[in-house]
Design a protein around this motif. Structure first.
Motif, PDB file in Angstrom:
ATOM      1  N   VAL A  39       0.848  -1.187   0.000  1.00 34.57           N
ATOM      2  CA  VAL A  39       0.000   0.000   0.000  1.00 34.57           C
ATOM      3  C   VAL A  39       0.888   1.242   0.000  1.00 34.57           C
ATOM      4  CG1 VAL A  39      -1.818   1.269   1.201  1.00 34.57           C
ATOM      5  CG2 VAL A  39      -1.777  -1.233   1.289  1.00 34.57           C
ATOM      6  N   LEU A  67       2.754  -0.887  -6.721  1.00 36.89           N
ATOM      7  CA  LEU A  67       1.825  -0.811  -5.595  1.00 36.89           C
ATOM      8  C   LEU A  67       0.562  -1.624  -5.879  1.00 36.89           C
ATOM      9  CD1 LEU A  67       2.066   3.052  -5.077  1.00 36.89           C
ATOM     10  CD2 LEU A  67       3.328   1.284  -3.818  1.00 36.89           C
ATOM     11  N   THR A  68       0.059  -2.321  -4.870  1.00 38.88           N
ATOM     12  CA  THR A  68      -1.237  -2.988  -4.992  1.00 38.88           C
ATOM     13  C   THR A  68      -2.348  -1.946  -4.879  1.00 38.88           C
ATOM     14  OG1 THR A  68      -0.236  -4.809  -3.763  1.00 38.88           O
ATOM     15  CG2 THR A  68      -2.639  -4.898  -4.090  1.00 38.88           C
ATOM     16  N   VAL A  69      -2.174  -1.019  -3.947  1.00 36.39           N
ATOM     17  CA  VAL A  69      -3.114   0.069  -3.720  1.00 36.39           C
ATOM     18  C   VAL A  69      -2.326   1.357  -3.571  1.00 36.39           C
ATOM     19  CG1 VAL A  69      -5.023   0.904  -2.283  1.00 36.39           C
ATOM     20  CG2 VAL A  69      -4.537  -1.547  -2.370  1.00 36.39           C
ATOM     21  N   ALA A  70      -2.788   2.414  -4.220  1.00 32.91           N
ATOM     22  CA  ALA A  70      -2.164   3.735  -4.050  1.00 32.91           C
ATOM     23  C   ALA A  70      -3.214   4.664  -3.472  1.00 32.91           C
ATOM     24  CB  ALA A  70      -1.666   4.264  -5.379  1.00 32.91           C
TER      25      ALA A  70
END
Lengths: 157, 157, 157, 157
Positions: free
Chosen positions: D59, D74-77
């Motif tokens: 993250v 990134l998996t989540v930004a």
């Protein structure tokens, strides 16, 4: 609008740090600067007491969600409810930052002020920082006393 | 420490809203309340102008990271750099919240103030909210004019 | 990077709202969207349960400073310690915002999302807003069911 | 819920720092930890690359209001729009903090993590801090390599 100076320091401090912070607050108020601080005890209370003694305006930017624990000499107490993210607000809102004494919270304010990089940052004692080569990273001004600290902000040439 | 009242409203407003916000600011300053606002134009500028006209202290809690765009009548301008997260700071720091006029940003402040739930929230005109059954959710006070709005805060009984 | 959709709603909800939120989460995960939510109970827990049931990634952006109270179906729980200022983070980080049900906290998220103004905001039931003329301020999309809500985001044309 | 480890470091770094950060990310992902970071270049990009190479979840908690400049792994930004106040979120959300390399922003994260005080903080090289007596303030753990840094978190006994 008035010049705004943040004065940062630990919530517990020595008698010498108290005197330095108080005198810094007094000198800033005499120059009509609005003083920004964390709003609690120690250096924060000392700078507020000094500024108030000279009729100044002091804003305490509190970490908590209510005003409990806020010092008695604040003109305005802003309970942000942001926790230590409020350290960013304090230094971001200032035309200059003066740091008195050392603690991890204080160091975060010094580092955030240097990271911002647009305004003078002056240290009056306190902790020091060394880079990988054992040298000070550069950019922080070091003053011997409150008068010199206020002068080093460059706000009153 | 002084009582603190947040006055929220859109950055562009009608002449009628300007007069209401200005009069609200004036009445609050006459009662020695510190006025908190978003620090820019429209209702924010009007409340600051009114408070200043009565010698009051006005704190503008700005969304931006610097003071550009801040109104001319602020005692202190705090560029938080937090964007609209600063709306939370404004209403969280207040002993009462008065809302003049409507906009999405203003509505977020009204909703955050009601979500917090500890202090009176008074609306002077502006947008309204209906629940699933088409009824007002309850809790928001509605005033007809600035004098009634200030009275409804319950801070000066 | 994956598409990110915020699903906002109250911490307590009806059975019908639970089903809607859960189905919304499931549909989003099936489309490989990362789901952002407030991370606690009610609609937040329902959307997390639905997303997880379809193997999705769910990020709970918590208001508190620690993970207590976080729902069981979150992939990541981020205790921000920012209080309701975290509502700004949730909607700011999303490519679309879906709102299920109503509460003051939920309304603050709807309003902050509309204030931001760059992404579709879809309501599935819940509270409604009227301007000074008694009309909806415009811009919020209204869906009848989760499938329509997901379609209205325009992210999967 | 998975263990969460923040890895902090400068946006520009040496090749040696890149390798250390990447290996740290890889080792954390192999242990199924979620990696939190600032989401941009340098050490942040390296730890994300390492974690992703081992199938981990990363993250990126961004300072900016949108995703521009976010790293590719990134998996989540999460574009918070909070500026450097997001440094507080990164370290507050972690079960342990590992610092690779030095800069003012990185130091603010180290200091905020130590100020929080509830989780292990491990340094892999980088800047050092001295108190008024020239001594390290105590509490920061120092590791020689990524494997030791991960072990020093105490999360995998």
């Amino acid at each position: 609008m008035a010049v705004q100076v943040a004065v940062c320091g630990p919530g517990r401090c020595s008698a010498a740090e108290w005197r330095r912070a108080q005198e810094t607050g007094r000198l800033l108020a005499l120059r009509s600067a609005v003083v920004l601080c964390g709003g609690y005890g120690g250096v924060m209370a000392a700078v507020a007491a000094g500024a108030r003694s000279a009729g100044g305006v002091v804003v305490g930017v509190l970490s908590a969600a209510d005003r409990s624990g806020a010092g008695p000499d604040l003109t305005v107490a802003l309970p942000t409810g942001l926790g230590q993210a409020r350290n960013h607000v304090i230094v971001n809102a200032a035309d200059a930052v003066i740091v008195v004494g050392g603690s991890w919270g204080t160091l975060s304010e010094l580092a955030l002020a240097m990271r911002r990089g647009r305004v003078p940052v002056v240290q009056l004692g306190g902790w020091t920082v060394r880079d990988e080569q054992g040298r000070p990273p550069g950019g922080v001004l070091h003053a011997r006393d409150p008068r010199e600290a206020v002068a080093m902000t460059g706000l009153w040439p």
